[in-house]
Design a protein around this motif. Structure first.
Motif, PDB file in Angstrom:
ATOM      1  N   SER A  46      -5.612   6.563  -4.567  1.00 52.46           N
ATOM      2  CA  SER A  46      -6.513   7.210  -5.516  1.00 52.46           C
ATOM      3  C   SER A  46      -6.808   6.226  -6.640  1.00 52.46           C
ATOM      4  O   SER A  46      -6.195   5.149  -6.732  1.00 52.46           O
ATOM      5  CB  SER A  46      -5.841   8.467  -6.085  1.00 52.46           C
ATOM      6  N   ASP A  47      -7.718   6.607  -7.518  1.00 49.81           N
ATOM      7  CA  ASP A  47      -8.042   5.751  -8.661  1.00 49.81           C
ATOM      8  C   ASP A  47      -6.792   5.471  -9.501  1.00 49.81           C
ATOM      9  O   ASP A  47      -6.571   4.347  -9.949  1.00 49.81           O
ATOM     10  CB  ASP A  47      -9.124   6.394  -9.527  1.00 49.81           C
ATOM     11  N   VAL A  48      -5.972   6.489  -9.700  1.00 52.31           N
ATOM     12  CA  VAL A  48      -4.747   6.335 -10.496  1.00 52.31           C
ATOM     13  C   VAL A  48      -3.789   5.382  -9.782  1.00 52.31           C
ATOM     14  O   VAL A  48      -3.208   4.476 -10.404  1.00 52.31           O
ATOM     15  CB  VAL A  48      -4.079   7.709 -10.747  1.00 52.31           C
ATOM     16  N   GLU A  49      -3.607   5.565  -8.477  1.00 52.59           N
ATOM     17  CA  GLU A  49      -2.695   4.705  -7.714  1.00 52.59           C
ATOM     18  C   GLU A  49      -3.196   3.264  -7.677  1.00 52.59           C
ATOM     19  O   GLU A  49      -2.408   2.321  -7.803  1.00 52.59           O
ATOM     20  CB  GLU A  49      -2.516   5.254  -6.298  1.00 52.59           C
ATOM     21  N   LEU A  50      -4.502   3.089  -7.512  1.00 53.99           N
ATOM     22  CA  LEU A  50      -5.087   1.748  -7.527  1.00 53.99           C
ATOM     23  C   LEU A  50      -4.854   1.090  -8.883  1.00 53.99           C
ATOM     24  O   LEU A  50      -4.498  -0.089  -8.961  1.00 53.99           O
ATOM     25  CB  LEU A  50      -6.582   1.805  -7.204  1.00 53.99           C
ATOM     26  N   ASN A  51      -5.020   1.860  -9.935  1.00 58.45           N
ATOM     27  CA  ASN A  51      -4.813   1.334 -11.277  1.00 58.45           C
ATOM     28  C   ASN A  51      -3.346   1.002 -11.527  1.00 58.45           C
ATOM     29  O   ASN A  51      -3.032   0.016 -12.197  1.00 58.45           O
ATOM     30  CB  ASN A  51      -5.324   2.316 -12.327  1.00 58.45           C
ATOM     31  N   ASP A  52      -2.434   1.805 -10.987  1.00 58.47           N
ATOM     32  CA  ASP A  52      -1.005   1.502 -11.115  1.00 58.47           C
ATOM     33  C   ASP A  52      -0.683   0.182 -10.418  1.00 58.47           C
ATOM     34  O   ASP A  52       0.070  -0.640 -10.946  1.00 58.47           O
ATOM     35  CB  ASP A  52      -0.160   2.630 -10.526  1.00 58.47           C
ATOM     36  N   PHE A  53      -1.264  -0.016  -9.243  1.00 58.17           N
ATOM     37  CA  PHE A  53      -1.096  -1.286  -8.524  1.00 58.17           C
ATOM     38  C   PHE A  53      -1.630  -2.445  -9.360  1.00 58.17           C
ATOM     39  O   PHE A  53      -0.964  -3.457  -9.550  1.00 58.17           O
ATOM     40  CB  PHE A  53      -1.822  -1.227  -7.169  1.00 58.17           C
TER      41      PHE A  53
ATOM     42  N   PHE B 179       0.842  -1.203   0.000  1.00 54.60           N
ATOM     43  CA  PHE B 179       0.000   0.000   0.000  1.00 54.60           C
ATOM     44  C   PHE B 179       0.876   1.250   0.000  1.00 54.60           C
ATOM     45  O   PHE B 179       0.659   2.178  -0.779  1.00 54.60           O
ATOM     46  CB  PHE B 179      -0.915  -0.022   1.230  1.00 54.60           C
ATOM     47  N   ARG B 180       1.882   1.277   0.874  1.00 57.21           N
ATOM     48  CA  ARG B 180       2.765   2.440   0.969  1.00 57.21           C
ATOM     49  C   ARG B 180       3.545   2.671  -0.329  1.00 57.21           C
ATOM     50  O   ARG B 180       3.795   3.809  -0.713  1.00 57.21           O
ATOM     51  CB  ARG B 180       3.729   2.274   2.144  1.00 57.21           C
ATOM     52  N   ILE B 181       3.947   1.599  -0.976  1.00 60.46           N
ATOM     53  CA  ILE B 181       4.682   1.735  -2.247  1.00 60.46           C
ATOM     54  C   ILE B 181       3.816   2.405  -3.300  1.00 60.46           C
ATOM     55  O   ILE B 181       4.280   3.281  -4.039  1.00 60.46           O
ATOM     56  CB  ILE B 181       5.170   0.353  -2.741  1.00 60.46           C
ATOM     57  N   PHE B 182       2.550   2.026  -3.364  1.00 57.86           N
ATOM     58  CA  PHE B 182       1.671   2.557  -4.409  1.00 57.86           C
ATOM     59  C   PHE B 182       0.968   3.849  -4.002  1.00 57.86           C
ATOM     60  O   PHE B 182       0.401   4.530  -4.861  1.00 57.86           O
ATOM     61  CB  PHE B 182       0.679   1.486  -4.865  1.00 57.86           C
ATOM     62  N   ASP B 183       1.019   4.200  -2.724  1.00 62.50           N
ATOM     63  CA  ASP B 183       0.473   5.483  -2.272  1.00 62.50           C
ATOM     64  C   ASP B 183       1.526   6.569  -2.524  1.00 62.50           C
ATOM     65  O   ASP B 183       2.182   7.067  -1.622  1.00 62.50           O
ATOM     66  CB  ASP B 183       0.113   5.414  -0.787  1.00 62.50           C
ATOM     67  N   VAL B 184       1.680   6.922  -3.786  1.00 67.12           N
ATOM     68  CA  VAL B 184       2.763   7.801  -4.239  1.00 67.12           C
ATOM     69  C   VAL B 184       2.692   9.180  -3.573  1.00 67.12           C
ATOM     70  O   VAL B 184       3.716   9.741  -3.189  1.00 67.12           O
ATOM     71  CB  VAL B 184       2.747   7.932  -5.782  1.00 67.12           C
ATOM     72  N   ASP B 185       1.490   9.737  -3.425  1.00 71.51           N
ATOM     73  CA  ASP B 185       1.372  11.075  -2.833  1.00 71.51           C
ATOM     74  C   ASP B 185       1.371  11.049  -1.303  1.00 71.51           C
ATOM     75  O   ASP B 185       1.290  12.096  -0.661  1.00 71.51           O
ATOM     76  CB  ASP B 185       0.137  11.804  -3.372  1.00 71.51           C
TER      77      ASP B 185
END
Length: 153
Positions: free
Chosen positions: A104-111, A92-98
């Motif tokens: 966010s939707d973008v971060e969830l999609n990146d994951f 979660f911390r890795i993909f929680d870029v901000d």
């Protein structure tokens, strides 16, 4: 210890008019489930004579060996194991870029794309959020999915 599958075979031998009155497989194997419940992956009924659920039993057996849940999920307490929770927290911390504590939707999609090679459609994201909203408060907020929501998924 490996995963345990309980299979009730020869279901075809139980007369159809009695089947509804017969105790279910789960009721019949209550003692086994009580003793090994945390290791039992699935309890399934089948009939090789009628070819009923036979391929499903083999599929479940293969799935239980290749993708065991026991290291990740405690079947008795119905909770994620602590090491798995910690691993999910790190992911979660890795993909929680901000670093706002939400995906966010973008971060969830990146994951999704990084782990599964496929992006979610906006409809998919809304459906995930709807499932989380039905489960309780704090799992999804207006700006994204919380750590608890991510662990629930």
């Amino acid at each position: 210890n490996g995963p345990i599958l309980i299979v009730g075979n020869k279901v075809d031998l139980v007369p159809k008019d009695v089947q509804s009155k017969e105790p279910s497989l789960q009721e019949n194997v209550g003692e086994l489930l009580e003793k090994y419940g945390d290791q039992v992956t699935v309890a399934w009924e089948c009939s090789s004579k009628l070819n009923m659920n036979v391929s499903e039993v083999f599929h479940m057996a293969q799935h239980a060996v290749l993708y065991p849940l026991a290291p990740l999920f405690d079947n008795k307490s119905k909770e994620l194991r602590s090491k798995f929770k910690k691993a999910l927290c790190r992911i979660f911390r890795i993909f929680d870029v901000d670093r706002d504590g939400l995906l966010s939707d973008v971060e969830l999609n990146d994951f999704q794309e990084r782990c599964f090679g496929v992006r979610l459609t906006p409809t998919d994201i809304e459906q995930v959020k709807a499932v989380l909203q039905r489960q309780g408060t704090g799992l999804v907020l207006s700006k994204g999915i919380s750590l608890e929501g991510f662990q629930f998924i």
